[in-house]
Design a protein around this motif. Structure first.
Motif, PDB file in Angstrom:
ATOM      1  N   ALA A 247     -36.541  -0.924  21.983  1.00 39.48           N
ATOM      2  CA  ALA A 247     -36.084  -0.158  23.122  1.00 39.48           C
ATOM      3  C   ALA A 247     -35.468   1.171  22.665  1.00 39.48           C
ATOM      4  CB  ALA A 247     -35.079  -0.964  23.932  1.00 39.48           C
TER       5      ALA A 247
ATOM      6  N   ASN B 188     -39.743   2.482  29.243  1.00 34.00           N
ATOM      7  CA  ASN B 188     -39.780   2.157  30.666  1.00 34.00           C
ATOM      8  C   ASN B 188     -38.346   1.872  31.140  1.00 34.00           C
ATOM      9  OD1 ASN B 188     -39.109  -0.543  30.052  1.00 34.00           O
ATOM     10  ND2 ASN B 188     -41.258  -1.107  29.858  1.00 34.00           N
ATOM     11  N   ASP B 189     -38.187   1.576  32.425  1.00 34.30           N
ATOM     12  CA  ASP B 189     -36.852   1.357  32.984  1.00 34.30           C
ATOM     13  C   ASP B 189     -36.083   0.262  32.251  1.00 34.30           C
ATOM     14  OD1 ASP B 189     -37.291   3.319  34.849  1.00 34.30           O
ATOM     15  OD2 ASP B 189     -37.751   1.945  36.491  1.00 34.30           O
ATOM     16  N   ALA B 190     -36.738  -0.856  32.009  1.00 34.42           N
ATOM     17  CA  ALA B 190     -36.065  -1.982  31.349  1.00 34.42           C
ATOM     18  C   ALA B 190     -35.647  -1.621  29.925  1.00 34.42           C
ATOM     19  CB  ALA B 190     -36.971  -3.207  31.341  1.00 34.42           C
ATOM     20  N   GLN B 191     -36.504  -0.910  29.218  1.00 39.12           N
ATOM     21  CA  GLN B 191     -36.175  -0.503  27.845  1.00 39.12           C
ATOM     22  C   GLN B 191     -35.015   0.489  27.833  1.00 39.12           C
ATOM     23  OE1 GLN B 191     -40.155   0.826  26.868  1.00 39.12           O
ATOM     24  NE2 GLN B 191     -40.332  -0.774  25.294  1.00 39.12           N
ATOM     25  N   GLN B 192     -34.997   1.404  28.780  1.00 36.60           N
ATOM     26  CA  GLN B 192     -33.897   2.371  28.865  1.00 36.60           C
ATOM     27  C   GLN B 192     -32.572   1.654  29.087  1.00 36.60           C
ATOM     28  OE1 GLN B 192     -34.595   5.642  31.608  1.00 36.60           O
ATOM     29  NE2 GLN B 192     -36.785   5.509  31.206  1.00 36.60           N
ATOM     30  N   LYS B 193     -32.560   0.709  30.021  1.00 36.09           N
ATOM     31  CA  LYS B 193     -31.335  -0.039  30.299  1.00 36.09           C
ATOM     32  C   LYS B 193     -30.909  -0.867  29.097  1.00 36.09           C
ATOM     33  CE  LYS B 193     -32.152  -0.201  35.237  1.00 36.09           C
ATOM     34  NZ  LYS B 193     -32.536  -1.014  36.387  1.00 36.09           N
ATOM     35  N   ARG B 194     -31.871  -1.504  28.444  1.00 34.41           N
ATOM     36  CA  ARG B 194     -31.563  -2.314  27.261  1.00 34.41           C
ATOM     37  C   ARG B 194     -30.988  -1.443  26.142  1.00 34.41           C
ATOM     38  NH1 ARG B 194     -36.591  -4.481  25.489  1.00 34.41           N
ATOM     39  NH2 ARG B 194     -36.693  -5.256  27.618  1.00 34.41           N
TER      40      ARG B 194
ATOM     41  N   ASN C 196     -27.421  -0.232  27.143  1.00 37.06           N
ATOM     42  CA  ASN C 196     -26.483  -1.351  27.042  1.00 37.06           C
ATOM     43  C   ASN C 196     -26.169  -1.681  25.586  1.00 37.06           C
ATOM     44  OD1 ASN C 196     -25.946  -1.841  29.735  1.00 37.06           O
ATOM     45  ND2 ASN C 196     -27.723  -3.168  29.983  1.00 37.06           N
TER      46      ASN C 196
END
Length: 72
Positions: free
Chosen positions: A1, A11-17, A20
């Motif tokens: 990520a 992608n969105d999930a990777q950005q958030k991961r 975080n």
């Protein structure tokens, strides 16, 4: 990520991961920085948290207020 974020194709999930991981794990924002036995550890932890707080402030910044053109 983190690598995908760096490349600019996360992608969105990777950005958030990635965010975080940076703020919670690397910058240790959820944890108490104080170490009663070692002032140097406290100072180092506070420095890491300062970086995390700066990242969070930038994420919450209303960028549109800086991009509006004014009539001159």
């Amino acid at each position: 990520a983190i690598q995908a974020l760096f490349r600019g194709d996360a992608n969105d999930a990777q950005q958030k991961r990635a965010i975080n991981f940076i703020t919670n794990d690397l910058c240790a924002l959820p944890f108490l920085a104080f170490d009663p036995k070692n002032q140097r550890n406290t100072d180092f932890a506070l420095g890491k948290q300062s970086v995390g707080h700066a990242i969070v402030r930038l994420m919450r910044l209303n960028v549109s207020q800086f991009t509006k053109e004014t009539d001159t």
